[in-house]
Structure formats: C-alpha cells, structure tokens
Scaffold this motif. Sequence first.
Motif, PDB file in Angstrom:
ATOM      1  N   MET A  97      -6.280  20.862  -6.735  1.00  0.00           N
ATOM      2  CA  MET A  97      -5.963  19.659  -7.901  1.00  0.00           C
ATOM      3  C   MET A  97      -7.134  18.700  -7.266  1.00  0.00           C
ATOM      4  SD  MET A  97      -4.136  20.269 -10.255  1.00  0.00           S
ATOM      5  CE  MET A  97      -4.547  21.743 -10.566  1.00  0.00           C
ATOM      6  N   HIS A  98      -6.758  18.705  -6.173  1.00  0.00           N
ATOM      7  CA  HIS A  98      -8.341  17.344  -5.381  1.00  0.00           C
ATOM      8  C   HIS A  98      -9.396  17.239  -6.077  1.00  0.00           C
ATOM      9  CE1 HIS A  98      -8.088  13.907  -2.038  1.00  0.00           C
ATOM     10  NE2 HIS A  98      -8.045  13.257  -3.192  1.00  0.00           N
ATOM     11  N   PHE A  99      -9.735  18.751  -5.689  1.00  0.00           N
ATOM     12  CA  PHE A  99     -11.456  19.053  -5.982  1.00  0.00           C
ATOM     13  C   PHE A  99     -11.371  18.638  -7.193  1.00  0.00           C
ATOM     14  CE2 PHE A  99     -14.221  22.349  -7.624  1.00  0.00           C
ATOM     15  CZ  PHE A  99     -15.002  21.787  -6.953  1.00  0.00           C
ATOM     16  N   MET A 100     -10.220  19.574  -8.657  1.00  0.00           N
ATOM     17  CA  MET A 100     -10.458  18.794 -10.004  1.00  0.00           C
ATOM     18  C   MET A 100     -10.631  18.024  -9.770  1.00  0.00           C
ATOM     19  SD  MET A 100     -10.581  21.879 -11.102  1.00  0.00           S
ATOM     20  CE  MET A 100     -10.266  21.097 -13.051  1.00  0.00           C
ATOM     21  N   LEU A 101      -9.840  16.605  -9.238  1.00  0.00           N
ATOM     22  CA  LEU A 101      -9.374  15.610 -10.232  1.00  0.00           C
ATOM     23  C   LEU A 101     -11.381  14.316  -9.274  1.00  0.00           C
ATOM     24  CD1 LEU A 101      -6.327  14.155  -8.352  1.00  0.00           C
ATOM     25  CD2 LEU A 101      -6.971  14.463 -11.052  1.00  0.00           C
ATOM     26  N   PHE A 102     -11.901  15.232  -8.552  1.00  0.00           N
ATOM     27  CA  PHE A 102     -13.531  14.604  -7.748  1.00  0.00           C
ATOM     28  C   PHE A 102     -14.089  15.409  -8.464  1.00  0.00           C
ATOM     29  CE2 PHE A 102     -12.687  12.483  -4.099  1.00  0.00           C
ATOM     30  CZ  PHE A 102     -13.473  11.917  -2.773  1.00  0.00           C
ATOM     31  N   LEU A 103     -14.357  16.583  -8.876  1.00  0.00           N
ATOM     32  CA  LEU A 103     -15.146  17.228 -10.108  1.00  0.00           C
ATOM     33  C   LEU A 103     -15.279  16.445 -10.846  1.00  0.00           C
ATOM     34  CD1 LEU A 103     -17.131  19.420 -10.508  1.00  0.00           C
ATOM     35  CD2 LEU A 103     -15.429  20.213 -11.225  1.00  0.00           C
ATOM     36  N   ASN A 104     -13.649  16.169 -11.743  1.00  0.00           N
ATOM     37  CA  ASN A 104     -13.393  15.132 -13.180  1.00  0.00           C
ATOM     38  C   ASN A 104     -14.679  14.076 -13.228  1.00  0.00           C
ATOM     39  OD1 ASN A 104     -12.816  18.068 -13.666  1.00  0.00           O
ATOM     40  ND2 ASN A 104     -11.206  17.280 -13.916  1.00  0.00           N
ATOM     41  N   ARG A 105     -13.716  13.164 -11.703  1.00  0.00           N
ATOM     42  CA  ARG A 105     -14.080  11.914 -12.047  1.00  0.00           C
ATOM     43  C   ARG A 105     -16.055  11.919 -11.562  1.00  0.00           C
ATOM     44  NH1 ARG A 105     -11.686   7.862  -9.038  1.00  0.00           N
ATOM     45  NH2 ARG A 105     -12.604   6.422  -8.153  1.00  0.00           N
ATOM     46  N   GLY A 106     -16.193  12.523 -10.629  1.00  0.00           N
ATOM     47  CA  GLY A 106     -17.859  13.082 -11.353  1.00  0.00           C
ATOM     48  C   GLY A 106     -18.136  13.052 -11.643  1.00  0.00           C
ATOM     49  N   ALA A 107     -17.886  13.778 -12.964  1.00  0.00           N
ATOM     50  CA  ALA A 107     -18.111  14.191 -14.166  1.00  0.00           C
ATOM     51  C   ALA A 107     -18.921  12.731 -15.027  1.00  0.00           C
ATOM     52  CB  ALA A 107     -17.540  15.625 -14.740  1.00  0.00           C
ATOM     53  N   SER A 108     -17.225  12.579 -15.061  1.00  0.00           N
ATOM     54  CA  SER A 108     -17.366  11.796 -16.095  1.00  0.00           C
ATOM     55  C   SER A 108     -18.313  10.854 -16.074  1.00  0.00           C
ATOM     56  CB  SER A 108     -15.674  10.887 -15.716  1.00  0.00           C
ATOM     57  OG  SER A 108     -15.336   9.587 -16.877  1.00  0.00           O
ATOM     58  N   ILE A 109     -18.907   9.984 -14.732  1.00  0.00           N
ATOM     59  CA  ILE A 109     -19.425   9.013 -13.909  1.00  0.00           C
ATOM     60  C   ILE A 109     -21.095   9.096 -14.437  1.00  0.00           C
ATOM     61  CG2 ILE A 109     -20.813   7.934 -12.156  1.00  0.00           C
ATOM     62  CD1 ILE A 109     -17.438   7.205 -11.407  1.00  0.00           C
ATOM     63  N   ALA A 110     -21.090  10.233 -13.847  1.00  0.00           N
ATOM     64  CA  ALA A 110     -22.750  10.761 -14.622  1.00  0.00           C
ATOM     65  C   ALA A 110     -22.950  10.735 -15.620  1.00  0.00           C
ATOM     66  CB  ALA A 110     -22.756  12.579 -13.397  1.00  0.00           C
ATOM     67  N   PHE A 111     -22.512  11.812 -16.469  1.00  0.00           N
ATOM     68  CA  PHE A 111     -22.496  11.526 -18.101  1.00  0.00           C
ATOM     69  C   PHE A 111     -22.732   9.742 -18.913  1.00  0.00           C
ATOM     70  CE2 PHE A 111     -21.105  15.758 -17.197  1.00  0.00           C
ATOM     71  CZ  PHE A 111     -21.955  16.580 -17.674  1.00  0.00           C
ATOM     72  N   LEU A 112     -21.810   9.334 -17.866  1.00  0.00           N
ATOM     73  CA  LEU A 112     -21.680   8.391 -18.271  1.00  0.00           C
ATOM     74  C   LEU A 112     -23.136   6.830 -18.390  1.00  0.00           C
ATOM     75  CD1 LEU A 112     -19.256   6.340 -20.027  1.00  0.00           C
ATOM     76  CD2 LEU A 112     -18.328   5.470 -17.744  1.00  0.00           C
ATOM     77  N   LYS A 136     -30.739  15.159 -23.112  1.00  0.00           N
ATOM     78  CA  LYS A 136     -29.368  15.304 -24.154  1.00  0.00           C
ATOM     79  C   LYS A 136     -29.082  16.054 -25.399  1.00  0.00           C
ATOM     80  CE  LYS A 136     -29.698  11.654 -27.427  1.00  0.00           C
ATOM     81  NZ  LYS A 136     -29.513  10.156 -27.690  1.00  0.00           N
ATOM     82  N   LYS A 137     -30.384  16.790 -25.750  1.00  0.00           N
ATOM     83  CA  LYS A 137     -30.867  17.493 -26.552  1.00  0.00           C
ATOM     84  C   LYS A 137     -29.674  18.830 -26.504  1.00  0.00           C
ATOM     85  CE  LYS A 137     -33.052  14.800 -29.899  1.00  0.00           C
ATOM     86  NZ  LYS A 137     -34.269  15.454 -30.067  1.00  0.00           N
ATOM     87  N   SER A 138     -30.110  19.666 -24.688  1.00  0.00           N
ATOM     88  CA  SER A 138     -29.503  20.166 -24.433  1.00  0.00           C
ATOM     89  C   SER A 138     -28.829  20.977 -23.723  1.00  0.00           C
ATOM     90  CB  SER A 138     -31.047  20.049 -23.670  1.00  0.00           C
ATOM     91  OG  SER A 138     -31.038  22.036 -22.625  1.00  0.00           O
ATOM     92  N   PRO A 139     -27.781  21.851 -24.225  1.00  0.00           N
ATOM     93  CA  PRO A 139     -26.468  21.705 -23.385  1.00  0.00           C
ATOM     94  C   PRO A 139     -26.709  22.706 -21.698  1.00  0.00           C
ATOM     95  CG  PRO A 139     -26.746  23.034 -25.149  1.00  0.00           C
ATOM     96  CD  PRO A 139     -27.995  22.437 -25.084  1.00  0.00           C
ATOM     97  N   GLN A 140     -27.835  23.306 -21.746  1.00  0.00           N
ATOM     98  CA  GLN A 140     -28.230  23.663 -20.215  1.00  0.00           C
ATOM     99  C   GLN A 140     -28.311  22.197 -19.270  1.00  0.00           C
ATOM    100  OE1 GLN A 140     -29.936  24.174 -23.172  1.00  0.00           O
ATOM    101  NE2 GLN A 140     -30.174  26.766 -23.183  1.00  0.00           N
ATOM    102  N   ILE A 141     -28.275  21.000 -19.429  1.00  0.00           N
ATOM    103  CA  ILE A 141     -28.943  20.315 -18.886  1.00  0.00           C
ATOM    104  C   ILE A 141     -27.260  19.781 -18.280  1.00  0.00           C
ATOM    105  CG2 ILE A 141     -29.375  17.485 -18.404  1.00  0.00           C
ATOM    106  CD1 ILE A 141     -31.860  19.677 -18.468  1.00  0.00           C
ATOM    107  N   SER A 142     -25.910  19.688 -19.969  1.00  0.00           N
ATOM    108  CA  SER A 142     -25.461  19.456 -19.201  1.00  0.00           C
ATOM    109  C   SER A 142     -24.710  20.897 -18.123  1.00  0.00           C
ATOM    110  CB  SER A 142     -24.031  19.218 -20.582  1.00  0.00           C
ATOM    111  OG  SER A 142     -24.789  18.525 -21.386  1.00  0.00           O
ATOM    112  N   VAL A 143     -24.678  22.153 -17.971  1.00  0.00           N
ATOM    113  CA  VAL A 143     -24.381  22.828 -17.112  1.00  0.00           C
ATOM    114  C   VAL A 143     -25.219  22.709 -15.728  1.00  0.00           C
ATOM    115  CG1 VAL A 143     -24.246  24.849 -16.856  1.00  0.00           C
ATOM    116  CG2 VAL A 143     -24.372  24.682 -18.946  1.00  0.00           C
TER     117      VAL A 143
END
Length: 337
Positions: A97-112, A136-143
């Motif tokens: 759970m803590h791994f998920m919280l850290f990952l999602n927190r980082g993802a939200s900040i990165a895309f923001l 931002k037009k490329s889904p591969q960049i998001s991956v």
Amino acid sequence: MTGPNVSEVVDHCNVSNTWTYEVLAWVVIGQFVLGLPLNLSVLYVFIFRFKFWKNRSVFLFNIVVADFLLVACLPSKAYSYTLGQRRNPNYSLCKAMHFMLFLNRGASIAFLVTLSLDRYFNVVHLGRRNFVKALKKSPQISVVIWLLLLPLAIPATLQTFECCNSLGRNGTYNQNVTDIFRETVFFTQIILPFIVLLYCTVCTVHRLKKKTVGENAKLQRAMYVVVSVVVIFSVCFLPSTMARAALLAVRLRGWEELEEVVVQFYDALMVLSYTDCLLDPLVYCFCYSGFKDAYLDTFCPAFLYQRLRKEGTPTTTSTTTSKGRSTSLPMIEKLQV
C-alpha cells in the motif's frame, strides 16, 4: 526478517492518542466515499465520452488514473487507524500500500508539472517550438513516466517509512544510507516540482495579463487553471512536507515527548494530502470546457444541462454521442491545453 528491528517497527507504529487516529480514520473514509464515485465517473467520461486520446488529454487522463489508484488505497489506511496503528498490521500489505501511495503521489505530481510546462510554453513562448506538446500526444511517453517513477517508489518499501524508523534511530550503516536516500527522494519529489510550478505559474499569469487580444473569459479561465495548480499543490503537498522536516528535526534532537505530538500533526497533514484525489478532477479536469460539458451531459438531468449551457457561449464545437443523442461540445482552448 525477525529480531529487534521488527519489535522496534511495531512500537513506533502504535499510536499514543487513539482519539486522534479515530478522527483521521473517519476523514479517510469520507475521502474514499467521495473520491471513489467521483474518480470512477471522471474515468468513464474520459474514456467513453470525451475520448481523451483524440482531445490531447492523455496527461490529464493519467492524473485521474493516479488519483483513482490512490483512492483504492484509502480503506487500508482507515483500517489501520481504527486499530490504533499508523500502518496496516500486515507488513507485506503495508509495504504494498505504501508503494502504491508513493507511486501515485509521484505520478500525480509528474503529470501536473508536465501540464504546467506545456501551458508555460504555449502562453509565454507562443510561436516557438514546444517539445511538451509533442510528448503529451503520445501514450508511450506516459508509460515511460510511470516506469521512471517506479525506482523512486521502491525506497518506501525497504523499511517502514510511515513509522519513522529513519534518521535519528540507531541503525546499521546500510539502514542509515537507505534512510537518507528515502528522505532525499521524499523531499526532492515535492520541493523541485513546486519550484518549477511556481516559476511557470508566475510567468504564465504575468504574460496573460499583458494580452490584449482574445476573449476575457477565456484568458481568465486560463489564469484560473495555472493558479489553481499551485494552490492545490501548496494545500495538499507542502504542509505534509514541512511536517516531515519538523518531525526529523525533533527526532534528531531527541525530544521524545514532543515527537509524539509532531507525529500526530504529520499523519494528519498526510491525510490532508490525500484530498488531492478529490480536487484534481474538479480543478484540472472540469476547467476544460469540453470535458466539463461532456461530464454534465452524461450525469446531469437534461433540463439542468440545457440551463447550464445557456450560461456559456462556446466558440468552437465538436460533436459526441451519448444515449442515442448528438451533443455539440466546445473544444479545449489552446491556452488551456
């Protein structure tokens, strides 16, 4: 792994004031109850009505995905608080759970940050080549961004981060190195993006105030977007970061009684940071008129939707279909994307 380290983790994870954590548990439950339907509805509209891959909103979609995964972790957090512990009693589940919280927190900040950089180039350096627009037009960049965030989330699982067995505790050399690395990742993940966001926002707002051509409503909405990014970031992430710094300072000085109080403030502000999953869809998604119309058309009654549409005067439209009817939706303005 057994021995003194395990008992040390459990001792520091037990709470001294159960009343505080009972309140926090109810706050987390409230965030889950509100966040689950909100993020599910936003995901539905993004995929089936707004068709984010056609509207250059791939990064926005990733923010919603990160928020949804964060919401999915909240029941585990509330459950541990009701037991009088700062983490889940199941150590493997706690690390997951803590791994998920850290990952999602980082993802939200990165895309923001990426979206803010795009707005910065579109407004401040209009006419110049914008490399973010192509990304931002490329889904591969998001991956790729998600994959790059994985190593940064791993330190949260090496030792129990929440229970603060970190700087100031007596440990081995390897444990101290791990603690320093983890704390560095935690603070860098917040401070550096905030500096970038603040710079982009100040420059963008300053440039928009100088514009003399264009609709006033459109420019005001663009300024609302860039300012809201910094405001929400400041409310959700900066308080917990400052509380973490205060907690480490208190521990390093050996003030054990004060540490028990500071720990409660830190946990309360971390719970506040979870509110990000409620504010992101409202601010970063609903401010795009095309998505807002798609959302209202899907979930609002027909008479209310028509009344809300009369209040605005869209300039450019695109057609989507829902429930057998054709609807004209305003496209995303260039300044907002």
